[in-house]
Enzyme design. Structure first.
Site, PDB file in Angstrom:
ATOM      1  N   LYS A  23       0.828  -1.208   0.000  1.00  0.00           N
ATOM      2  CA  LYS A  23       0.000   0.000   0.000  1.00  0.00           C
ATOM      3  C   LYS A  23       0.863   1.261   0.000  1.00  0.00           C
ATOM      4  O   LYS A  23       0.633   2.176  -0.789  1.00  0.00           O
ATOM      5  CB  LYS A  23      -0.934  -0.031   1.220  1.00  0.00           C
ATOM      6  CG  LYS A  23      -1.850   1.172   1.351  1.00  0.00           C
ATOM      7  CD  LYS A  23      -3.059   0.853   2.204  1.00  0.00           C
ATOM      8  CE  LYS A  23      -2.802   0.900   3.686  1.00  0.00           C
ATOM      9  NZ  LYS A  23      -2.555   2.261   4.216  1.00  0.00           N
ATOM     10  N   ARG A  28       2.907   5.899  -3.292  1.00  0.00           N
ATOM     11  CA  ARG A  28       4.061   6.716  -3.707  1.00  0.00           C
ATOM     12  C   ARG A  28       4.346   6.581  -5.194  1.00  0.00           C
ATOM     13  O   ARG A  28       4.833   7.515  -5.829  1.00  0.00           O
ATOM     14  CB  ARG A  28       5.280   6.334  -2.859  1.00  0.00           C
ATOM     15  CG  ARG A  28       5.171   6.848  -1.395  1.00  0.00           C
ATOM     16  CD  ARG A  28       6.087   6.085  -0.476  1.00  0.00           C
ATOM     17  NE  ARG A  28       6.155   6.634   0.884  1.00  0.00           N
ATOM     18  CZ  ARG A  28       5.261   6.410   1.855  1.00  0.00           C
ATOM     19  NH1 ARG A  28       4.185   5.675   1.623  1.00  0.00           N
ATOM     20  NH2 ARG A  28       5.429   6.948   3.069  1.00  0.00           N
ATOM     21  N   SER A 168       6.946   8.931  12.463  1.00  0.00           N
ATOM     22  CA  SER A 168       5.884   8.788  11.461  1.00  0.00           C
ATOM     23  C   SER A 168       6.437   8.985  10.060  1.00  0.00           C
ATOM     24  O   SER A 168       6.943  10.049   9.717  1.00  0.00           O
ATOM     25  CB  SER A 168       4.771   9.809  11.722  1.00  0.00           C
ATOM     26  OG  SER A 168       3.980   9.954  10.560  1.00  0.00           O
ATOM     27  N   ASP A 316       1.645  -1.321  11.871  1.00  0.00           N
ATOM     28  CA  ASP A 316       0.350  -1.760  11.327  1.00  0.00           C
ATOM     29  C   ASP A 316       0.043  -3.219  11.652  1.00  0.00           C
ATOM     30  O   ASP A 316      -1.065  -3.691  11.417  1.00  0.00           O
ATOM     31  CB  ASP A 316       0.323  -1.556   9.809  1.00  0.00           C
ATOM     32  CG  ASP A 316       0.328  -0.074   9.436  1.00  0.00           C
ATOM     33  OD1 ASP A 316      -0.057   0.758  10.288  1.00  0.00           O
ATOM     34  OD2 ASP A 316       0.723   0.252   8.305  1.00  0.00           O
TER      35      ASP A 316
HETATM   36  C1  S3P Z   1       2.447   4.824   6.262  1.00  0.00           C
HETATM   37  C2  S3P Z   1       2.982   5.142   7.474  1.00  0.00           C
HETATM   38  C3  S3P Z   1       2.428   4.676   8.759  1.00  0.00           C
HETATM   39  C4  S3P Z   1       1.484   3.498   8.585  1.00  0.00           C
HETATM   40  C5  S3P Z   1       0.524   3.717   7.454  1.00  0.00           C
HETATM   41  C6  S3P Z   1       1.275   3.941   6.145  1.00  0.00           C
HETATM   42  C7  S3P Z   1       3.075   5.348   5.028  1.00  0.00           C
HETATM   43  O1  S3P Z   1       1.700   5.724   9.354  1.00  0.00           O
HETATM   44  O2  S3P Z   1       0.777   3.251   9.781  1.00  0.00           O
HETATM   45  O3  S3P Z   1      -0.344   2.591   7.311  1.00  0.00           O
HETATM   46  O4  S3P Z   1       2.731   4.875   3.921  1.00  0.00           O
HETATM   47  O5  S3P Z   1       3.915   6.236   5.133  1.00  0.00           O
HETATM   48  P1  S3P Z   1       2.394   6.837  10.305  1.00  0.00           P
HETATM   49  O6  S3P Z   1       3.324   7.627   9.489  1.00  0.00           O
HETATM   50  O7  S3P Z   1       1.260   7.678  10.824  1.00  0.00           O
HETATM   51  O8  S3P Z   1       3.061   6.049  11.398  1.00  0.00           O
END
Ligand code: S3P
Length: 429
Positions: A23, A28, A168, A316
């Site tokens: 995902k 991206r 994050s 996740d």
């Molecule tokens: C993601 C980052 C994570 C993850 C999300 C996808 C990403 O979130 O939980 O499912 O694609 O950068 P956070 O950046 O809020 O931790």
């Protein structure tokens, strides 16, 4: 909302599946395809609701995108190729779409409004609006920019050096995307290493980004060139079958072409620490992302502690780790994971409440949970995904261990990241 009856089924799961595309990388690929110059072809794109939201937002921003199942073609015209959307950009349930778009749109010379569903309306945005504002962005939203709808008036941005208060990848990526448009060099310092798909993809699209420990730097004004992206399978989707194989007696599952980026493989470390029977066969890929085949077979497991720098590498996967822990010997403790409270649902509360309905023994803590092992899951009570895809899939796997039938409410949320989840499960019966 539709409820799905999950047959009680104590049969083992055996066979081979390829889980759908990652995902994070799928999002991206569309974004970088749009921001690069030229034609980007994407293979094994995840046609889940979240990534389709990203495609529809970029179409509204004037980018031509063809999509047929897991094949996507993006006709990119650089950052300058984006144009002012006439309507509101609807991100649906997707935090990645909205947060990364905020970084992109903050530097574009037009006005845009972003919003999504009920869950997106409750997720914190100041973590993104604050650093972007320091770069000169003009963003407003409810409660001083904390909540959607968000309104952005694009500006010329300046670079910053910013210490992220939370680990994050979405926030890091938003600042990187703004940094690519800013004057000078932007540096972000992370508290813990998070997924680095953005950094890898910038390099794949001919851009430059430097990493030094927990610091990531990008220079503004770079132009990116189209590339072909082959998306590996999503380890976060594979996790549900890794769990099923490990905890359902007599199971053996082979998962083909799973992404093995080390910033994402915490689930494999945890399963190994718990004593799971896992074999990994990594192979060379042409894209910038490592991948391989994983075989998992049933074995007895023991409880573990999940904490610290491991947390962002499996954030996740915590709902499914909680389910695995109910079947292990001893206690499993998950800590340093307060971020779970601001995911698609408050995943500390939803995991504890819904797993308890299946018969699990576990309790919430301030920053995680404590799960008691060796529990007999009985089922017989309706459970709900609460509109959270990963809670839905965790409960569907949990139901396979139950002696009584389980009805799963709001099962349709699963299509956010894994539309073919039940078809793949069926293949293993
Ligand atoms: C993601 C980052 C994570 C993850 C999300 C996808 C990403 O979130 O939980 O499912 O694609 O950068 P956070 O950046 O809020 O931790």
């Amino acid at each position: 909302m539709g409820a799905m009856n999950l047959d009680k089924n104590k049969r083992s799961l055996r066979g081979e599946i390829s889980v759908p595309g990652d995902k994070s990388i799928s999002h991206r690929s569309v974004m970088f395809g749009a921001l690069a110059n030229g034609i980007t072809k994407v293979e094994n794109f995840l046609p889940g609701d979240d990534c389709l939201s990203t495609i529809s937002c970029f179409r509204q921003l004037g980018v031509e995108i063809e999509q047929e199942g897991s094949r996507v073609v993006v006709f990119g015209k650089g950052f300058e190729g984006l144009s002012e959307p006439e309507g509101i950009l609807d991100v649906g349930n997707s935090g990645t779409t909205i947060r990364l778009l905020m970084g992109i749109l903050s530097g574009r010379p037009f006005h845009s409004v972003l919003m999504g569903d009920h869950s997106i309306g409750k997720r914190p945005m100041t973590r993104v609006t604050k650093p972007l504002s320091l770069m000169g962005a003009n963003i407003s939203g409810r409660k001083e920019g904390e909540y959607t709808p968000l309104s952005i008036s694009g500006q010329q941005l300046n670079s910053i050096e910013y210490k992220l208060p939370v680990a994050s990848a979405q926030v890091k990526s938003a600042i990187i995307l703004a940094g690519l448009q800013a004057e000078g060099e932007t540096t972000i310092i992370e508290p813990e290493k998070t997924r680095d798909h953005t950094e890898r993809m910038i390099r794949q699209f001919g851009g430059e980004v430097t990493t030094n420990g927990l610091a990531v730097s990008v220079r503004g004004g770079q132009s990116l060139t189209a590339a072909n992206v082959s998306v590996p399978g999503d380890i976060s989707s594979a996790a549900f079958f890794l769990a099923a194989g490990a905890i359902i007696p007599d199971s053996k599952i082979i998962l083909k072409n799973v992404g093995l980026n080390p910033t994402r493989t915490g689930i494999l470390d945890v399963l190994t620490a718990m004593g799971a029977d896992i074999t990994i066969e990594p192979y060379q890929t042409e894209s910038g992302e490592p991948a391989g085949d994983i075989t998992v077979a049933f074995s007895t497991l023991k409880g573990t502690v999940v904490e610290g720098s491991l947390i962002p590498r499996l954030i996740d996967e915590i709902p499914i780790i909680a389910l695995i822990a109910t079947q292990a010997d001893g206690i499993t403790v998950i800590k340093d994971a307060a971020e779970l409270k601001v995911k698609e649902t408050n995943r500390i509360d939803t995991v504890v409440a819904e797993l308890a309905k299946l018969g699990a023994r576990l309790e919430a803590t301030e920053d995680g949970m404590i799960i008691y092992g060796n529990t007999f899951l009985k089922g017989g009570e309706a459970v709900s995904s609460h509109g959270d895809h990963r809670i839905g899939m965790m409960l569907a796997i949990g139901a396979l261990l139950c002696t009584k039938d389980v009805s799963l409410e709001q099962a349709e949320a699963i299509s956010v990241s894994y539309p073919s989840f039940f078809d793949d499960l069926q293949k293993l019966f």
